[in-house]
Design a protein around this motif. Structure first.
Motif, mmCIF file in Angstrom:
data_model
loop_
_atom_site.group_PDB
_atom_site.id
_atom_site.type_symbol
_atom_site.label_atom_id
_atom_site.label_comp_id
_atom_site.label_asym_id
_atom_site.label_seq_id
_atom_site.Cartn_x
_atom_site.Cartn_y
_atom_site.Cartn_z
ATOM 1 N N PRO A 6 0.830 -1.198 0.011
ATOM 2 C CA PRO A 6 0.121 -0.029 -0.089
ATOM 3 C C PRO A 6 0.773 1.253 -0.108
ATOM 4 C CG PRO A 6 -0.604 -1.368 2.043
ATOM 5 C CD PRO A 6 0.621 -2.098 1.302
ATOM 6 N N PRO A 7 0.682 2.172 -0.681
ATOM 7 C CA PRO A 7 1.096 3.332 -0.771
ATOM 8 C C PRO A 7 1.053 4.464 0.401
ATOM 9 C CG PRO A 7 -0.773 3.805 -2.092
ATOM 10 C CD PRO A 7 -0.803 2.473 -1.604
ATOM 11 N N THR A 8 0.654 4.168 1.380
ATOM 12 C CA THR A 8 0.239 5.258 2.292
ATOM 13 C C THR A 8 1.233 5.360 3.449
ATOM 14 O OG1 THR A 8 -1.008 3.460 3.743
ATOM 15 C CG2 THR A 8 -2.202 5.155 2.203
ATOM 16 N N ASP A 9 1.858 4.341 3.851
ATOM 17 C CA ASP A 9 2.932 4.280 5.148
ATOM 18 C C ASP A 9 4.236 4.027 4.610
ATOM 19 O OD1 ASP A 9 4.192 4.435 7.662
ATOM 20 O OD2 ASP A 9 3.085 2.332 8.386
ATOM 21 N N PRO A 10 5.030 4.885 4.766
ATOM 22 C CA PRO A 10 6.669 4.878 4.335
ATOM 23 C C PRO A 10 7.254 4.352 5.433
ATOM 24 C CG PRO A 10 6.190 7.064 5.267
ATOM 25 C CD PRO A 10 4.775 6.499 5.149
ATOM 26 N N THR A 11 6.866 4.044 6.703
ATOM 27 C CA THR A 11 7.235 3.287 7.696
ATOM 28 C C THR A 11 6.666 1.785 7.800
ATOM 29 O OG1 THR A 11 6.130 4.233 9.544
ATOM 30 C CG2 THR A 11 8.457 5.208 9.048
ATOM 31 N N ALA A 12 6.351 1.212 6.769
ATOM 32 C CA ALA A 12 5.409 0.090 6.837
ATOM 33 C C ALA A 12 5.898 -1.087 7.494
ATOM 34 C CB ALA A 12 5.303 -0.375 5.603
ATOM 35 N N ASP A 13 5.103 -1.539 8.367
ATOM 36 C CA ASP A 13 5.564 -2.558 9.537
ATOM 37 C C ASP A 13 6.320 -3.755 8.866
ATOM 38 O OD1 ASP A 13 3.727 -4.525 8.662
ATOM 39 O OD2 ASP A 13 3.880 -5.247 10.815
ATOM 40 N N CYS A 14 7.289 -4.450 9.484
ATOM 41 C CA CYS A 14 8.266 -5.363 9.036
ATOM 42 C C CYS A 14 7.698 -6.605 8.318
ATOM 43 C CB CYS A 14 9.074 -5.677 10.268
ATOM 44 S SG CYS A 14 10.229 -4.612 10.936
ATOM 45 N N THR A 15 6.413 -6.865 8.959
ATOM 46 C CA THR A 15 5.810 -8.090 8.383
ATOM 47 C C THR A 15 5.428 -7.894 7.008
ATOM 48 O OG1 THR A 15 4.937 -8.703 10.537
ATOM 49 C CG2 THR A 15 3.643 -9.278 8.572
ATOM 50 N N VAL A 34 9.736 -2.371 -4.866
ATOM 51 C CA VAL A 34 11.070 -2.312 -4.713
ATOM 52 C C VAL A 34 11.512 -1.116 -3.853
ATOM 53 C CG1 VAL A 34 13.250 -2.414 -5.978
ATOM 54 C CG2 VAL A 34 11.779 -3.767 -6.623
ATOM 55 N N ALA A 35 11.086 0.079 -4.312
ATOM 56 C CA ALA A 35 11.655 1.226 -3.686
ATOM 57 C C ALA A 35 10.919 1.259 -2.181
ATOM 58 C CB ALA A 35 10.824 2.367 -4.423
ATOM 59 N N ARG A 36 10.015 0.784 -1.834
ATOM 60 C CA ARG A 36 9.394 0.692 -0.541
ATOM 61 C C ARG A 36 10.303 -0.236 0.286
ATOM 62 N NH1 ARG A 36 3.825 2.000 -2.760
ATOM 63 N NH2 ARG A 36 3.809 4.145 -2.458
ATOM 64 N N VAL A 37 10.490 -1.336 -0.153
ATOM 65 C CA VAL A 37 11.211 -2.411 0.559
ATOM 66 C C VAL A 37 12.636 -1.826 0.947
ATOM 67 C CG1 VAL A 37 12.304 -4.804 0.558
ATOM 68 C CG2 VAL A 37 9.485 -4.308 -0.112
ATOM 69 N N GLU A 38 13.355 -1.368 -0.179
ATOM 70 C CA GLU A 38 14.741 -0.927 0.001
ATOM 71 C C GLU A 38 14.756 0.295 0.837
ATOM 72 O OE1 GLU A 38 16.290 -0.587 -3.963
ATOM 73 O OE2 GLU A 38 16.520 -2.725 -4.236
ATOM 74 N N ALA A 39 13.759 1.029 1.016
ATOM 75 C CA ALA A 39 13.765 2.321 1.807
ATOM 76 C C ALA A 39 13.555 1.862 3.223
ATOM 77 C CB ALA A 39 12.588 3.321 1.293
ATOM 78 N N HIS A 40 12.620 0.881 3.381
ATOM 79 C CA HIS A 40 12.597 0.456 4.498
ATOM 80 C C HIS A 40 13.591 -0.266 5.266
ATOM 81 C CE1 HIS A 40 10.400 -1.418 8.178
ATOM 82 N NE2 HIS A 40 10.858 -2.486 7.917
ATOM 83 N N ALA A 41 14.373 -1.182 4.583
ATOM 84 C CA ALA A 41 15.473 -1.590 4.772
ATOM 85 C C ALA A 41 16.487 -0.742 5.192
ATOM 86 C CB ALA A 41 15.918 -2.975 3.639
ATOM 87 N N ALA A 42 16.623 0.158 4.441
ATOM 88 C CA ALA A 42 17.768 1.257 4.732
ATOM 89 C C ALA A 42 17.740 1.753 6.335
ATOM 90 C CB ALA A 42 17.628 2.261 3.732
#
Length: 93
Positions: A6-15, A34-42
């Protein structure tokens, strides 16, 4: 391939993030995911570790000449075992 995050939460939870790691590593996810997963992992060391384990698993499978993708349960177990081996504190949520 999993659905897009979902595009809403830039700090999406780990699950939610971890549900997409295999697709991102296999280059089967769309650019937004890809961008969201990599941003979160960063920002998240635990998810960064999961990404690294998934990439290591994929490299290992290429080295042994795996022609088919392992079942999801086997991939998840392998990643969990690699995580436990590298992190003496045990698995992370």
């Amino acid at each position: 391939m999993q659905d897009t995050l979902p595009p809403t939460d830039p700090t999406a939870d780990c699950t939610a993030i971890r549900a997409h790691v295999d697709d991102v590593v296999a280059q089967e996810a769309d650019a937004v995911t890809v961008a969201r997963v990599e941003a979160h992992a960063a920002r998240c060391a635990a998810c960064r570790h999961v990404m690294a384990a998934a990439r290591a698993y994929r490299r290992a499978m290429r080295r042994v000449g795996a022609s088919e993708r392992a079942p999801a349960t086997l991939r998840e177990r392998a990643i969990t075992l690699m995580h436990e081996t590298r992190d003496p504190r045990g698995p992370r949520p």
